[in-house]
Design an enzyme around this catalytic site. Structure first.
Site, PDB file in Angstrom:
ATOM      1  CG  ASP A  19      -1.845   1.098   1.356  1.00 59.96           C
ATOM      2  OD1 ASP A  19      -1.919   1.883   0.391  1.00 59.96           O
ATOM      3  OD2 ASP A  19      -2.523   1.206   2.397  1.00 59.96           O
ATOM      4  CD  GLU A  71      -9.443 -19.728 -13.035  1.00 56.34           C
ATOM      5  OE1 GLU A  71      -9.436 -19.914 -11.824  1.00 56.34           O
ATOM      6  OE2 GLU A  71     -10.205 -18.893 -13.581  1.00 56.34           O
ATOM      7  CG  ASP A 129      -5.963   3.226   0.042  1.00 52.05           C
ATOM      8  OD1 ASP A 129      -5.125   2.307   0.246  1.00 52.05           O
ATOM      9  OD2 ASP A 129      -6.518   3.389  -1.056  1.00 52.05           O
ATOM     10  CG  ASP A 144      -1.195   1.647  -3.892  1.00 47.32           C
ATOM     11  OD1 ASP A 144      -0.006   1.407  -4.085  1.00 47.32           O
ATOM     12  OD2 ASP A 144      -1.628   2.276  -2.892  1.00 47.32           O
ATOM     13  CG  ASP A 165     -11.475 -15.097 -14.030  1.00 49.06           C
ATOM     14  OD1 ASP A 165     -10.769 -15.558 -13.125  1.00 49.06           O
ATOM     15  OD2 ASP A 165     -12.707 -14.922 -13.924  1.00 49.06           O
TER      16      ASP A 165
HETATM   17  C1  BGC Z   1     -10.987 -16.171 -10.115  1.00 48.21           C
HETATM   18  C2  BGC Z   1     -11.740 -15.883  -8.853  1.00 48.21           C
HETATM   19  C3  BGC Z   1     -13.033 -15.203  -9.253  1.00 48.21           C
HETATM   20  C4  BGC Z   1     -13.805 -16.017 -10.302  1.00 48.21           C
HETATM   21  C5  BGC Z   1     -14.866 -15.211 -10.951  1.00 48.21           C
HETATM   22  C6  BGC Z   1     -11.900 -17.208 -10.755  1.00 48.21           C
HETATM   23  O1  BGC Z   1     -11.370 -18.163 -11.381  1.00 48.21           O
HETATM   24  O2  BGC Z   1      -9.697 -16.667  -9.906  1.00 48.21           O
HETATM   25  O3  BGC Z   1     -11.025 -15.137  -7.937  1.00 48.21           O
HETATM   26  O4  BGC Z   1     -13.837 -15.034  -8.127  1.00 48.21           O
HETATM   27  O5  BGC Z   1     -12.965 -16.481 -11.309  1.00 48.21           O
HETATM   28  O6  BGC Z   1     -14.320 -14.254 -11.779  1.00 48.21           O
END
Ligand code: BGC
Length: 534
Positions: A23, A271, A27, A31, A202
């Site tokens: 940080d 992922e 705050d 960041d 993601d």
């Molecule tokens: C991310 C999570 C997230 C989810 C929804 C996942 O695979 O790693 O942290 O909550 O996707 O976006």
């Protein structure tokens, strides 16, 4: 590292969860400027790249995985200029920059969703997945949300249900619309133009849904279970064939790859959380025209018996062929590996080191999650301090993800030198992390931090560990024994993944020991790792 274009093969990626790293403005939330101030530290670990979890404009209902502007930096994290400064400094230090892109869904605060929900005829009416109720008013089908309850949320303005695979505030984008695909590709281009080196994608297998909206079946066998989802979560009981892993995904990934190919050296890691994730990893990374790498959940589960590790790594090697995996033992979603895998062990420290050696010697690209280099255990966050909606929903059976997201341990003091005093921190610094702080480990040559820095420095010069193929050898449980073979080097790795001494395997005559965690004798000590060059 290998040549510029394929730098990501075998590179080591350091994952940063920006809220909790450093940080710079007191705050209570980490960041971008804080990250930039610690890039020298990251480079000193001898890693090759950083992966930044989302720092984009967001109402933070899922702490950034709910994006309301794909091209904006959330003021909590700083400005676009702060990000540009971060990229410049990272590149000066030889670190590549990978950013998280959350394409499957947006926040309900995204301008696209606000427009889409207004009525059924607006220009973005089909940008999200809308459906009428069944005649009895209930949701269109039985699909479940991973974060609890039905995957459908009634929307009064629109008089329809919308799909959300996670929170109700994370509506699912409709990738069957080419306009949505184009808008997403534009967002990707925005960041590539700014010089990022790649994307972590993601839930990359969740972009498309089955437009017939057929009901999901039951996950009646372990292969149909969703790796990485708590078995107590009803979501794990369904076989989500209609909700995710659709073939249409492949066509979009080709479009994304075409874009990345205009930026030589850029990369993607997708992922893939799914039942039978391994077959999708192979599919998504095949032929060099889709993903560069697929991120697997196989090492993120609680299971760490040697046989489980060996079986899974062999299956990955068999199924992936020309595809490239990406592995992690820890991330921002799971209990830290130092707790998950060393619980009950009498050799916690040796085991933690052996786990990392295992991760860093597999064929693939390893990720290290912030604090893993210190061996930080999972933080104990009491219920009244829990902020993760996933944890709040499933407490106490599943305590959510806050325990792996607490502030990074920089200094041996109560606030951990995070940059904001304890009372302001968005999640409380864990006091058991004090003695493991960077400041302590930097001056202790026997520390985990030293161990990893040295191992990574050595690894960089051993090409077989970066790009070589992997062949598993017969060793007899519990010694993990495998070769990594490149055209110019052959290494044999033995890891005694047990609490007992085991016979040291017979390796080829003439093989020379090039690295070992312990002195080598006729036996391998508990969690001893030894590497020979042939
Ligand atoms: C991310 C999570 C997230 C989810 C929804 C996942 O695979 O790693 O942290 O909550 O996707 O976006």
């Amino acid at each position: 590292m290998t040549n510029n274009i394929t730098w990501w093969k075998g590179a080591v990626i350091y994952q940063i969860y920006p809220r909790s790293f450093k940080d710079s403005n007191n705050d209570g939330i980490g960041d971008l400027a804080g990250i930039t101030s610690k890039l020298d530290y990251i480079a000193s670990l001898n890693v090759d790249a950083i992966w930044l979890s989302p720092f984009f404009t967001s109402p933070m209902k899922d702490f950034g995985y709910d994006v309301s502007d794909y091209c904006g930096v959330d003021p909590l994290f700083g400005t676009l200029q702060d990000f540009k400064d971060l990229v410049v400094k990272a590149h000066q230090l030889g670190l590549k920059v990978i950013i998280d892109q959350v394409y499957s869904h947006t926040s309900d605060q995204h301008a696209w969703f606000k427009e889409s929900r207004a009525d059924k005829t607006n220009p973005k009416a089909n940008w999200y997945v809308w459906a009428d109720p069944k005649p009895d008013g209930t949701p269109p089908n039985n699909w479940l949300s991973l974060f609890g309850g039905s995957a459908w949320q009634w929307d009064t303005p629109r008089q329809q249900y919308f799909l959300h695979n996670f929170l109700t505030s994370q509506p699912d984008l409709n990738f069957h619309s080419m306009e949505v695909q184009d808008a997403i590709l534009n967002a990707a281009k925005f960041w590539l133009e700014l010089g990022v080196d790649g994307f972590r994608l993601d839930v990359v297998n969740m972009y498309f849904h089955d437009e017939t909206l057929a009901d999901n079946g039951v996950a009646d066998s372990p292969e149909k279970m969703f790796v990485g989802v708590d078995p107590n979560n009803p979501f794990s009981k369904q076989h989500h064939v209609h909700q995710m892993c659709r073939d249409d995904n492949l066509e979009f990934l080709k479009r994304l790859r075409n874009l990345l190919d205009f930026y030589p050296g850029s990369t993607t890691v997708g992922e893939i959380g799914a039942p039978d994730g391994l077959s999708y990893m192979a599919q998504y990374t095949s032929n060099g025209d889709k993903l560069h790498m697929a991120y697997t959940f196989e090492l993120l589960s609680d299971k760490c018996e040697p046989l489980y590790l060996k079986d899974n790594m062999m299956r990955i090697a068999d199924s992936l062929k020309d595809g490239w995996p990406c592995f992690a033992l820890s991330n921002h979603d799971v209990v830290r590996s130092a707790t998950r895998w060393t619980q009950g062990s009498n050799y916690k420290s040796a085991k933690a080191k052996a786990m990392l050696v295992f991760l860093l010697t597999q064929r693939g690209t390893p990720c290290i999650y912030q604090g893993e280099e210190l061996g930080l255990p999972e933080a104990d966050v009491p219920f009244d301090k829990i902020v993760d909606p996933f944890g709040i929903e499933f407490w106490p059976v599943f305590k959510g993800r806050d325990g792996c997201r607490t502030p990074m341990a920089w200094e041996n003091q109560a606030d951990l030198g995070f940059g904001s005093e304890l009372t302001r921190q968005w999640l409380p610094a864990d006091q058991s992390h004090q003695s493991l702080a960077v400041s302590e480990q930097e001056v202790d040559s026997a520390s985990m931090l030293h161990f990893i820095k040295e191992f990574l420095a050595w690894r960089k010069n051993n090409i077989a560990l970066l790009t070589g193929s992997i062949n598993w050898l017969d060793s007899g449980d519990p010694v993990l024994l495998f070769e990594r073979v490149d055209s110019s080097q052959k290494l044999i790795v033995a890891i005694n993944f047990s609490e007992h001494s085991e016979l040291c395997p017979d390796v080829d005559d003439g093989a020379a020991i090039v690295w070992s965690s312990h002195e080598v004798s006729s036996t391998l000590k508990p969690y001893q790792c030894t590497i020979w060059q042939v």
